[in-house]
Design an enzyme around this catalytic site. Sequence first.
Site, PDB file in Angstrom:
ATOM      1  N   ASP A 117       9.586   6.838 -38.927  1.00  0.00           N
ATOM      2  CA  ASP A 117       8.564   8.062 -38.047  1.00  0.00           C
ATOM      3  C   ASP A 117       7.614   6.950 -39.425  1.00  0.00           C
ATOM      4  O   ASP A 117       6.621   8.136 -38.279  1.00  0.00           O
ATOM      5  CB  ASP A 117       9.850   8.897 -38.738  1.00  0.00           C
ATOM      6  CG  ASP A 117      11.009   9.611 -37.756  1.00  0.00           C
ATOM      7  OD1 ASP A 117      11.535  10.298 -37.807  1.00  0.00           O
ATOM      8  OD2 ASP A 117      10.274   9.730 -36.217  1.00  0.00           O
TER       9      ASP A 117
ATOM     10  N   ILE B 261       5.782   5.666 -36.352  1.00  0.00           N
ATOM     11  CA  ILE B 261       5.526   6.238 -35.138  1.00  0.00           C
ATOM     12  C   ILE B 261       4.990   7.267 -35.551  1.00  0.00           C
ATOM     13  O   ILE B 261       4.800   8.061 -35.484  1.00  0.00           O
ATOM     14  CB  ILE B 261       6.654   6.605 -34.379  1.00  0.00           C
ATOM     15  CG1 ILE B 261       7.950   5.700 -34.815  1.00  0.00           C
ATOM     16  CG2 ILE B 261       7.094   7.177 -33.320  1.00  0.00           C
ATOM     17  CD1 ILE B 261       9.025   6.267 -34.509  1.00  0.00           C
TER      18      ILE B 261
ATOM     19  N   GLU C 190      10.754  14.103 -34.506  1.00  0.00           N
ATOM     20  CA  GLU C 190       9.445  13.803 -35.470  1.00  0.00           C
ATOM     21  C   GLU C 190       8.713  14.136 -34.759  1.00  0.00           C
ATOM     22  O   GLU C 190       7.560  13.013 -34.702  1.00  0.00           O
ATOM     23  CB  GLU C 190       9.210  12.742 -36.766  1.00  0.00           C
ATOM     24  CG  GLU C 190       8.364  14.098 -37.559  1.00  0.00           C
ATOM     25  CD  GLU C 190       8.818  12.665 -39.026  1.00  0.00           C
ATOM     26  OE1 GLU C 190       9.106  12.754 -39.321  1.00  0.00           O
ATOM     27  OE2 GLU C 190       7.562  12.302 -39.248  1.00  0.00           O
TER      28      GLU C 190
ATOM     29  N   ASP D 292       4.527  14.213 -33.741  1.00  0.00           N
ATOM     30  CA  ASP D 292       2.888  14.535 -34.872  1.00  0.00           C
ATOM     31  C   ASP D 292       2.405  15.725 -33.735  1.00  0.00           C
ATOM     32  O   ASP D 292       1.345  16.172 -34.645  1.00  0.00           O
ATOM     33  CB  ASP D 292       2.982  12.716 -34.417  1.00  0.00           C
ATOM     34  CG  ASP D 292       3.960  12.172 -35.616  1.00  0.00           C
ATOM     35  OD1 ASP D 292       4.286  11.109 -35.186  1.00  0.00           O
ATOM     36  OD2 ASP D 292       4.700  12.690 -36.880  1.00  0.00           O
TER      37      ASP D 292
ATOM     38  N   HIS E 251       1.659  12.332 -15.440  1.00  0.00           N
ATOM     39  CA  HIS E 251       1.196  11.576 -13.838  1.00  0.00           C
ATOM     40  C   HIS E 251      -0.567  10.549 -14.179  1.00  0.00           C
ATOM     41  O   HIS E 251      -1.362  11.064 -15.026  1.00  0.00           O
ATOM     42  CB  HIS E 251       0.918  13.383 -13.631  1.00  0.00           C
ATOM     43  CG  HIS E 251       1.960  14.008 -12.742  1.00  0.00           C
ATOM     44  ND1 HIS E 251       2.656  13.897 -12.575  1.00  0.00           N
ATOM     45  CD2 HIS E 251       2.155  15.374 -13.927  1.00  0.00           C
ATOM     46  CE1 HIS E 251       3.339  14.601 -12.057  1.00  0.00           C
ATOM     47  NE2 HIS E 251       3.129  15.197 -12.938  1.00  0.00           N
TER      48      HIS E 251
ATOM     49  N   CYS F 134       2.344   7.070 -11.581  1.00  0.00           N
ATOM     50  CA  CYS F 134       1.952   6.464 -10.694  1.00  0.00           C
ATOM     51  C   CYS F 134       0.430   5.390 -10.305  1.00  0.00           C
ATOM     52  O   CYS F 134      -0.083   6.349 -11.587  1.00  0.00           O
ATOM     53  CB  CYS F 134       0.995   7.615  -9.776  1.00  0.00           C
ATOM     54  SG  CYS F 134       2.785   8.801  -9.547  1.00  0.00           S
TER      55      CYS F 134
ATOM     56  N   SER G  34       5.363   6.301  -8.622  1.00  0.00           N
ATOM     57  CA  SER G  34       6.762   5.516  -9.633  1.00  0.00           C
ATOM     58  C   SER G  34       7.433   7.179  -9.006  1.00  0.00           C
ATOM     59  O   SER G  34       6.838   7.927  -8.726  1.00  0.00           O
ATOM     60  CB  SER G  34       6.165   6.007 -10.888  1.00  0.00           C
ATOM     61  OG  SER G  34       5.829   4.765 -11.333  1.00  0.00           O
TER      62      SER G  34
ATOM     63  N   SER H 285      10.794   9.708  -9.549  1.00  0.00           N
ATOM     64  CA  SER H 285      11.648  10.218 -10.231  1.00  0.00           C
ATOM     65  C   SER H 285      13.220   9.926  -9.802  1.00  0.00           C
ATOM     66  O   SER H 285      13.188   9.386  -8.680  1.00  0.00           O
ATOM     67  CB  SER H 285      11.620  11.074 -10.230  1.00  0.00           C
ATOM     68  OG  SER H 285      11.611  12.679  -8.988  1.00  0.00           O
TER      69      SER H 285
END
Lengths: 395, 618
Positions: free
Chosen positions: A79, A82, A118, A120, A164, A206, A232, A234
């Site tokens: 973590d 990241i 976690e 951030d 998006h 997209c 793209s 869903s």
Amino acid sequence: MAVTDSLSRAATVLATVLLLSFGSVAASHIEDQAEQFFRSGHTNNWAVLVCTSRFWFNYRHVANTLSVYRSVKRLGIPDSHIVLMLADDMACNPRNPKPATVFSHKNMELNVYGDDVEVDYRSYEVTVENFLRVLTGRIPPSTPRSKRLLSDDRSNILIYMTGHGGNGFLKFQDSEEITNIELADAFEQMWQKRRYNELLFIIDTCQGASMYERFYSPNIMALASSQVGEDSLSHQPDPAIGVHLMDRYTFYVLEFLEEINPASQTNMNDLFQVCPKSLCVSTPGHRTDLFQRDPKNVLITDFFGSVRKVEITTETIKLQQDSEIMESSYKEDQMDEKLMEPLKYAEQLPVAQIIHQKPKLKDWHPPGGFILGLWALIIMVFFKTYGIKHMKFIF
Amino acid sequence: MGLLSDPVRRRALARLVLRLNAPLCVLSYVAGIAWFLALVFPPLTQRTYMSENAMGSTMVEEQFAGGDRARAFARDFAAHRKKSGALPVAWLERTMRSVGLEVYTQSFSRKLPFPDETHERYMVSGTNVYGILRAPRAASTESLVLTVPCGSDSTNSQAVGLLLALAAHFRGQIYWAKDIVFLVTEHDLLGTEAWLEAYHDVNVTGMQSSPLQGRAGAIQAAVALELSSDVVTSLDVAVEGLNGQLPNLDLLNLFQTFCQKGGLLCTLQGKLQPEDWTSLDGPLQGLQTLLLMVLRQASGRPHGSHGLFLRYRVEALTLRGINSFRQYKYDLVAVGKALEGMFRKLNHLLERLHQSFFLYLLPGLSRFVSIGLYMPAVGFLLLVLGLKALELWMQLHEAGMGLEEPGGAPGPSVPLPPSQGVGLASLVAPLLISQAMGLALYVLPVLGQHVATQHFPVAEAEAVVLTLLAIYAAGLALPHNTHRTQAPDRGWMALKLVALIYLALQLGCIALTNFSLGFLLATTMVPTAALAKPHGPRTLYAALLVLTSPAATLLGSLFLWRELQEAPLSLAEGWQLFLAALAQGVLEHHTYGALLFPLLSLGLYPCWLLFWNVLFWK
């Protein structure tokens, strides 16, 4: 007696010869392994995972990001390495019929929220400014450590973005956008500040391919879920929760990553094959021209995991120094007293020769209505004052 | 002699306009009517679609199964109501509390301006009962309302039963992000008005209502339910509200989505939906639906509880369950599932409904006409008034020019002031008198009802209506002008010019907010207003003018409305209905703030009287 003596002496000679040859073969095998040891050039891994959309109906973007987070954590990145940015809280949204969960498979098979997520940057902290500050490191001193990208020139960074988007931009939080040019400039800043060794950029929006069109810094590999002009789609509609749970591309990437373990030798070419058009409906794209290594030599775990390279051997390996580098460094030491030239880290790769970015030809438009109207007015007034009689014959 | 105006050319232009005026007016009028009739055909009418992203991209799974519970509640409610005669407040409170809601009551009272014959009430007092289901994990900033209006004529017990069963089901779910208010009102619309006024802390209609103890947040949407039978064959939806306001089209689209999903038969204006829009049958049926909607919107009545919510910009619909002689019937579970789905999708909303249209006409449940496409119809009609006014203006100017030439003085300014002064003075009297008649029509009937009942053997309501009609007819017999001017032609032309502009302004303003009313009045009043002049067949013009006066338009539209609903009226029935409509119109103005009565009496009737003056100009 003499015959057996000579026979045993021949046997020992043969044995030593064989042992020596084996030894040399073994020694070269160890050296091959040592070659492999220094193959990738990175010593630590970071991941920046960004979900840019809020609102309940964008549940799937949070699920996308959390799926990648889950894989990356499972393969070893801690973590502390990241930076997870989620623009909205789906798990605790009042509309969530299963509070404290975020599912990525319908019928609630896989909860990617788990117990130890976690986050951030959360909620309104996910802005373009904060994202760029994280990437470039221009962060106020009061920022806590968990919110910083403390990478160095030997870090491999995975950057995953979802939300998006459109042709050349990605929407943050329904109120601002980041353009592909801005992103490319941010990566160039990272390169010049030596903040990464290699970068893998994945985007699931997209028209995602437009976001990596403008990169010009070395050592970047990019993947996108759809080409310019495509959307793209869903996936996983779940009526119990009431929303789509995942996007197609990340769903199949997640399936692919679930089969990777820290010792996998799967390489990037396999990742490029994930989600063909038949499954994804859009055409995923990738870009490798800025990357110096061949993608088939790049392991998935080079970016998605944090694999410590430890090899135990009882052999001694003599590492050969590269004589060219020795001479040039000796020369540089000599030159140092004469000239103080600044180190040009940024020019190691002839980028301009690699990517041919021609300026786009602007389409010719006829002159705008305002200008035409203005000219028409001027001509009319001119004729009215000087030649109205002549106008009568025309109209 | 300016740069841009040439007197010779201007006179030629004026003569051209005058010559072409009559054909242009006729063409414009025909174009307006034709445009309106063409609204039902495909390029002008479009398919509806969900515009709100938060509602469109989500899906729901309905789990309501409380049909038996709803029927049990309905039976209990009906029994208690029959026993007590009014709304069984204590029973409702107990039941709502047992289901798990926060229950509050509100009492209200109102003395109507005169007794209401249709509902048989005069001094009204009652109690509203409402229960609030709080959102489990959200702050109570927004809410949705499910309301059942209970009156003496419509018991709606099954609606109350369904409301309670739905409340019990909703209470067990944890995904509500908005509070839900379950409201049962007494004296149907009066109770709803009292509750709304107290909720929004305003007092627009003089209702005395006690303040609300419990409140739930800004109302995002409301659904009113009227069900009086255990099974229904179809669900009818009503959208027109007070003063012709309409809810956001997305709410209707939402209802239609669930009709299709649940396979329910849903009707609009009581008419089935035509399947085929390519041949002529579909558009013809659409035209009937459209005309019904125009008539209902023009009347400005709230056709259900939802109409009163619209004033506070709360999108609302009324759903009526109809039990007719069809074979396939739906029970309460089907209706409950549709409502559950609607509320669940409304729960996903993040902002008020604003993405779709607020002003539209509906030829069918899945077809609509947007304001940009239907406005030209009334524009063409008002163009006729504009053209006529232009013609009169030019005639007045020419007459002025003609008077000037024998004088010979080449004055640069237009020589109108001296005769204009006389013209203006002669205009003031008719204007004042007609406006005074309008004021009398507005004020006197309600004010003078007691005086009338003392002297004549009539009830108050009849007194009001008869006074209305008397004042209306008295206006026809007033003396017209007191001046004899040198140029009598100029006098009536000036008056007609002013009247045309006045009418055009009024109709234009009305058409902006309530297109149907504006269009309906324009269709009838514009031709006769354009034709009115003292010369020519006076009796014919007088008859036409009377036939197109606002009251006659009201009478005619009542007949048309019943004709379209396939329940035609005979003349006597029609007259009775007309009288009842007049009484209702005055009453609704005083109780709900409906604007039809003041518009007609203070605005259009004086204007029409001006044309009557023009017709009988001496």
